[in-house]
Write a protein that holds these residues in place. Structure first.
Motif, mmCIF file in Angstrom:
data_model
loop_
_atom_site.group_PDB
_atom_site.id
_atom_site.type_symbol
_atom_site.label_atom_id
_atom_site.label_comp_id
_atom_site.label_asym_id
_atom_site.label_seq_id
_atom_site.Cartn_x
_atom_site.Cartn_y
_atom_site.Cartn_z
ATOM 1 N N HIS A 125 38.873 44.395 37.364
ATOM 2 C CA HIS A 125 39.246 44.161 36.142
ATOM 3 C C HIS A 125 41.085 44.093 36.368
ATOM 4 O O HIS A 125 41.563 45.033 36.779
ATOM 5 N N PRO A 127 44.503 44.320 35.084
ATOM 6 C CA PRO A 127 45.289 44.812 33.773
ATOM 7 C C PRO A 127 46.315 43.720 33.310
ATOM 8 O O PRO A 127 46.922 43.117 33.961
ATOM 9 N N ASP A 132 46.074 48.892 29.448
ATOM 10 C CA ASP A 132 45.245 48.625 30.665
ATOM 11 C C ASP A 132 46.151 48.872 31.752
ATOM 12 O O ASP A 132 45.561 49.648 33.036
ATOM 13 N N TYR A 136 45.236 51.852 34.694
ATOM 14 C CA TYR A 136 45.106 51.369 36.131
ATOM 15 C C TYR A 136 46.182 52.360 36.914
ATOM 16 O O TYR A 136 45.592 52.845 37.804
ATOM 17 N N ARG A 246 38.559 52.023 29.700
ATOM 18 C CA ARG A 246 39.080 51.148 30.839
ATOM 19 C C ARG A 246 39.325 52.121 31.710
ATOM 20 O O ARG A 246 39.688 51.722 33.163
ATOM 21 N N HIS A 311 33.987 49.177 31.427
ATOM 22 C CA HIS A 311 34.953 48.000 31.208
ATOM 23 C C HIS A 311 34.201 47.156 29.838
ATOM 24 O O HIS A 311 35.044 46.713 28.984
ATOM 25 N N SER A 314 35.283 49.359 26.732
ATOM 26 C CA SER A 314 36.768 48.877 26.256
ATOM 27 C C SER A 314 36.761 47.539 25.801
ATOM 28 O O SER A 314 37.430 47.330 24.833
ATOM 29 N N TYR A 318 38.642 46.262 22.381
ATOM 30 C CA TYR A 318 39.698 45.454 22.104
ATOM 31 C C TYR A 318 39.308 44.368 21.292
ATOM 32 O O TYR A 318 40.470 43.763 20.988
#
Length: 333
Positions: A125, A127, A132, A136, A246, A311, A314, A318
């Motif tokens: 994924h 960011p 994000d 990360y 995330r 993910h 998350s 979102y």
């Protein structure tokens, strides 16, 4: 008469208090009348209260024979004495499909599975949002001291990783459970899905405990890291579930990378490819001649599945939706 009245009153009062702090016994008075008296079993500082057992005086004097086949979580089927309880709960014997006795009590045959090792391990994924990027770089920052401390001791590294990776699913499931109770609503299966993830990560730890034995200072480090991470993730999940999931997704990406390095070291011969632990063979339904490399392969596949689930969770947040609005991927291994 007054003496008998006092005895009757005392007996009634004692019976009303219950069996938690008093143990009954029958004695006889000088007039040969049966009177129930009690021996006080008061709590003492530092001594736990004992559970009430359904045994009479005769049973207390008799030794109970050992009952075979009651295996504890990690003993591989050692014989133990049965626990006789007033509540009538017994640990029934479980058998495999071939009729042999199941030796683990920490998980049952219907909880085992064959891991899907064909899952795409290269999915990442990227960011894009501020949250994000925070998630990360939080994971990247945590990786640096781990690399410094464990270096190429991948067995111990895996144990440390699993003590952390097993926390988010439990925290998330617990908070969703409480939320479901407060709001009188279903969770869409996400409570169970997250608790399944936590249990799966814990089984990874139980497996690697058979391969690498942690030193005393590594155990102390687990105490410290778990205490900090549990509370930090708890607060993070309350503030922003999208950030929390995330971050776990990125954590699982790092786990995939770590287990890939573990496999490379095994292939190079730098780590001995020992036979797979018995608990791993039964949990993942591996062939009897499986090795440590096979175990690392299925564990890495599990981490890839956890990556996808977190993910995905998350992404749901979102999009401005709640997890309950989308069915959870139960049994996604």
């Amino acid at each position: 008469m007054m003496s008998r009245g006092r005895n009757t009153l005392a007996t009634s009062l004692m019976a009303g208090v219950g069996m938690r702090y008093f143990s009954p016994a029958t004695v006889r008075t000088m007039s040969n009348e049966a009177v129930m008296t009690t021996w006080i079993r008061a709590p003492v500082v530092g001594l736990p209260n004992k559970s009430t057992l359904a045994v009479d005086d005769k049973e207390q004097q008799e030794e109970k024979p050992a009952v075979k086949g009651l295996a504890s979580g990690g003993n591989g089927g050692k014989d133990e004495k049965s626990i006789v309880s007033y509540w009538g709960i017994e640990s029934g014997k479980v058998k495999k499909d071939d009729g042999t006795e199941w030796r683990w009590s920490c998980f049952r045959p219907w909880e085992t599975y064959q891991s899907n090792t064909s899952i795409d391990l290269k999915k990442l994924h990227v960011p894009s949002t501020l949250l994000d990027k925070m998630a990360y770089w939080t994971v990247k920052t945590l990786r640096w001291p781990t690399d410094l401390f464990f270096q190429r001791r991948y067995g111990c590294r895996a144990m440390m990783l699993e003590t952390v990776a097993a926390v988010p699913g439990m925290v998330g499931g617990m908070l969703l459970h409480c939320k479901s109770l407060r709001r009188f609503e279903h969770s869409g299966g996400w409570i169970k899905a997250l608790l399944e993830e936590a249990e799966n990560e814990r089984m990874h730890l139980m497996t690697f405990m058979e391969v690498a034995k942690p030193r005393w200072y590594e155990r102390a480090l687990v105490f410290a890291v778990q205490g900090v991470f549990f509370n930090a993730y708890f607060l993070g999940y309350i503030i922003s579930p999208k950030f929390a999931h995330r971050m776990v997704g990125y954590l699982e990406e790092e786990a995939i990378h770590s287990y890939t390095e573990f496999l490379n070291e095994l292939d190079k011969g730098n780590i001995e490819n020992v036979p797979a632990p018995a608990i791993a063979i039964d949990y993942w339904r591996l062939p009897a001649d499986s090795t440590l490399r096979d175990v690392v392969m299925v564990v890495r596949a599990d981490e890839a599945h956890h990556r996808d689930v977190n993910h995905f969770a998350s992404d749901i947040h979102y999009q401005g939706r709640e997890l309950k609005e989308t069915a959870a991927p139960l049994g996604y291994h």
